[in-house]
Design a protein around this motif. Sequence first.
Motif, mmCIF file in Angstrom:
data_model
loop_
_atom_site.group_PDB
_atom_site.id
_atom_site.type_symbol
_atom_site.label_atom_id
_atom_site.label_comp_id
_atom_site.label_asym_id
_atom_site.label_seq_id
_atom_site.Cartn_x
_atom_site.Cartn_y
_atom_site.Cartn_z
ATOM 1 N N ILE A 1 0.857 -1.187 0.000
ATOM 2 C CA ILE A 1 0.000 0.000 0.000
ATOM 3 C C ILE A 1 0.892 1.237 0.000
ATOM 4 O O ILE A 1 1.698 1.433 0.900
ATOM 5 N N VAL A 2 0.716 2.072 -1.027
ATOM 6 C CA VAL A 2 1.544 3.270 -1.209
ATOM 7 C C VAL A 2 0.654 4.506 -1.106
ATOM 8 O O VAL A 2 -0.396 4.572 -1.752
ATOM 9 N N THR A 3 1.037 5.482 -0.297
ATOM 10 C CA THR A 3 0.269 6.717 -0.180
ATOM 11 C C THR A 3 1.055 7.875 -0.792
ATOM 12 O O THR A 3 2.272 7.801 -0.968
ATOM 13 N N GLY A 4 0.337 8.936 -1.109
ATOM 14 C CA GLY A 4 0.971 10.107 -1.699
ATOM 15 C C GLY A 4 -0.060 11.011 -2.323
ATOM 16 O O GLY A 4 -1.266 10.727 -2.304
ATOM 17 N N PRO A 5 0.377 12.127 -2.935
ATOM 18 C CA PRO A 5 -0.549 13.038 -3.615
ATOM 19 C C PRO A 5 -1.234 12.344 -4.787
ATOM 20 O O PRO A 5 -0.662 11.459 -5.431
ATOM 21 N N ASN A 6 -2.450 12.768 -5.081
ATOM 22 C CA ASN A 6 -3.246 12.113 -6.112
ATOM 23 C C ASN A 6 -2.554 12.126 -7.474
ATOM 24 O O ASN A 6 -2.500 11.102 -8.166
ATOM 25 N N GLY A 7 -2.009 13.266 -7.876
ATOM 26 C CA GLY A 7 -1.354 13.356 -9.178
ATOM 27 C C GLY A 7 -0.179 12.416 -9.304
ATOM 28 O O GLY A 7 0.007 11.762 -10.341
ATOM 29 N N HIS A 8 0.618 12.329 -8.245
ATOM 30 C CA HIS A 8 1.783 11.439 -8.265
ATOM 31 C C HIS A 8 1.348 9.985 -8.372
ATOM 32 O O HIS A 8 1.923 9.203 -9.145
ATOM 33 N N LEU A 9 0.322 9.598 -7.615
ATOM 34 C CA LEU A 9 -0.150 8.212 -7.658
ATOM 35 C C LEU A 9 -0.705 7.855 -9.031
ATOM 36 O O LEU A 9 -0.461 6.757 -9.541
ATOM 37 N N PRO B 1 -9.132 16.079 -15.885
ATOM 38 C CA PRO B 1 -9.141 15.371 -17.177
ATOM 39 C C PRO B 1 -7.751 15.042 -17.711
ATOM 40 O O PRO B 1 -7.529 13.972 -18.277
ATOM 41 N N GLU B 2 -6.792 15.964 -17.537
ATOM 42 C CA GLU B 2 -5.442 15.703 -18.023
ATOM 43 C C GLU B 2 -4.805 14.529 -17.282
ATOM 44 O O GLU B 2 -4.148 13.675 -17.887
ATOM 45 N N ALA B 3 -5.007 14.482 -15.968
ATOM 46 C CA ALA B 3 -4.409 13.413 -15.161
ATOM 47 C C ALA B 3 -5.029 12.055 -15.443
ATOM 48 O O ALA B 3 -4.404 11.022 -15.204
ATOM 49 N N MET B 4 -6.258 12.043 -15.961
ATOM 50 C CA MET B 4 -6.978 10.779 -16.161
ATOM 51 C C MET B 4 -6.811 10.209 -17.571
ATOM 52 O O MET B 4 -7.435 9.198 -17.887
ATOM 53 N N GLN B 5 -5.989 10.825 -18.391
ATOM 54 C CA GLN B 5 -5.793 10.294 -19.741
ATOM 55 C C GLN B 5 -5.196 8.891 -19.682
ATOM 56 O O GLN B 5 -4.207 8.658 -19.001
ATOM 57 N N VAL C 1 -4.324 28.656 9.681
ATOM 58 C CA VAL C 1 -5.097 27.692 8.910
ATOM 59 C C VAL C 1 -4.143 26.728 8.204
ATOM 60 O O VAL C 1 -3.250 27.159 7.467
ATOM 61 N N LEU C 2 -4.320 25.443 8.448
ATOM 62 C CA LEU C 2 -3.576 24.421 7.713
ATOM 63 C C LEU C 2 -4.368 24.131 6.449
ATOM 64 O O LEU C 2 -5.519 23.680 6.513
ATOM 65 N N TYR C 3 -3.749 24.374 5.305
ATOM 66 C CA TYR C 3 -4.423 24.421 4.010
ATOM 67 C C TYR C 3 -3.816 23.388 3.076
ATOM 68 O O TYR C 3 -2.601 23.175 3.088
ATOM 69 N N PRO C 4 -4.617 22.709 2.256
ATOM 70 C CA PRO C 4 -4.038 21.715 1.334
ATOM 71 C C PRO C 4 -3.099 22.388 0.335
ATOM 72 O O PRO C 4 -3.386 23.476 -0.169
ATOM 73 N N SER C 5 -1.987 21.739 0.045
ATOM 74 C CA SER C 5 -1.015 22.294 -0.879
ATOM 75 C C SER C 5 -1.538 22.227 -2.310
ATOM 76 O O SER C 5 -2.557 21.595 -2.588
ATOM 77 N N ALA C 6 -0.826 22.859 -3.224
ATOM 78 C CA ALA C 6 -1.288 22.963 -4.611
ATOM 79 C C ALA C 6 -1.452 21.603 -5.270
ATOM 80 O O ALA C 6 -2.272 21.429 -6.166
ATOM 81 N N ALA C 7 -0.662 20.606 -4.836
ATOM 82 C CA ALA C 7 -0.724 19.276 -5.450
ATOM 83 C C ALA C 7 -1.855 18.416 -4.887
ATOM 84 O O ALA C 7 -2.140 17.344 -5.430
ATOM 85 N N ALA C 8 -2.506 18.859 -3.826
ATOM 86 C CA ALA C 8 -3.539 18.054 -3.176
ATOM 87 C C ALA C 8 -4.800 17.984 -4.033
ATOM 88 O O ALA C 8 -5.215 18.976 -4.649
ATOM 89 N N ALA C 9 -5.441 16.831 -4.055
ATOM 90 C CA ALA C 9 -6.655 16.639 -4.858
ATOM 91 C C ALA C 9 -7.797 17.542 -4.397
ATOM 92 O O ALA C 9 -8.640 17.941 -5.207
#
Length: 313
Positions: A130-138, A157-161, A197-205
């Motif tokens: 089981i590997v965790t990480g940002p959605n784009g990287h996975l 859409p770009e990530a799902m090609q 405020v703890l905010y999701p980073s730009a790479a977060a889904a």
Amino acid sequence: MQVDAGIKLRHLTAFLEIARRLSLTEAAAALSVTQPAISRTLKELEERLGVTLMERGRAGVALTAEGEIFRHYASLSVAALRQGIDGLEQAAMGGETLIRIGALPSVAASVIPRAVALYLERGQGATLDIVTGPNGHLLDQLRTGALEAVIGRLGNPEAMQGLSFVQLYSEQVSLVVRPGHPLLAQPDLARLPDYIVLYPSAAAAIRPLVERLVVANGIGRLPRRVETVSNAFGRAFVRSSDAVWIISQGVVANDLAEGTLAELPVDTRITLGPVGLSTRAEEAGSPDLLRFVGALRAAVRSARGDLLVDPAT
């Protein structure tokens, strides 16, 4: 078209990384090579294929129509090669089968433990990784064959090609604080700028969804915003301060149930989004993967009281 047969793995790897980032500089940094070196590799590939795959400009690079076609098949080729290498490694280990599953932190903390327990209870023999990480990287890892499936948010859409997605349930974000936090007595999103405020980073889904929530509530600048995707940091910091953590509900479900964190009673339905299973579009999946998916679906059904489950699941 006369195609030079001297296409090497380094050509495909460089091309796919540039196509993912649309930047020669960023792709070179990701592959730990110089920009001139990756530019030469791309030029070599184009010369061997006899077509222009990418247009270069000041804003970066853009795929041509031929580049879009080639990316699809290059991804499949690299994925197949990775699977072949994995097969050799498994044979060297005496035939042990390994299934690599990517999971966003929200599902890794909620649905995945139930699915893994069910899978193991049924006595299936494959070893799970089981590997965790940002959605784009996975999703990138899935596309190139490093992962067999990803459980998480639907990518853009770009990530799902080249990938397919099946929704399992829906999830929204929560604003969580320590027990006894002042906002629990007077919940008001307009007061959010008064706190760290703890905010999701730009790479977060969930980043676009959180930005939508902030705009919809007329919140301007957050002067003390900390961007992070670290759940360990988020928990530790919020428990010891008056900070507000904006995070997917699945990540903090156990913390809320145990009372170590508290959820602000504010409306976040605007952040509701699909969570599901992503796989490579043209592959049926191995029998072991299909057995794990069966356990995953059973885990989602058993959690109907905790999740917004797709009726078709």
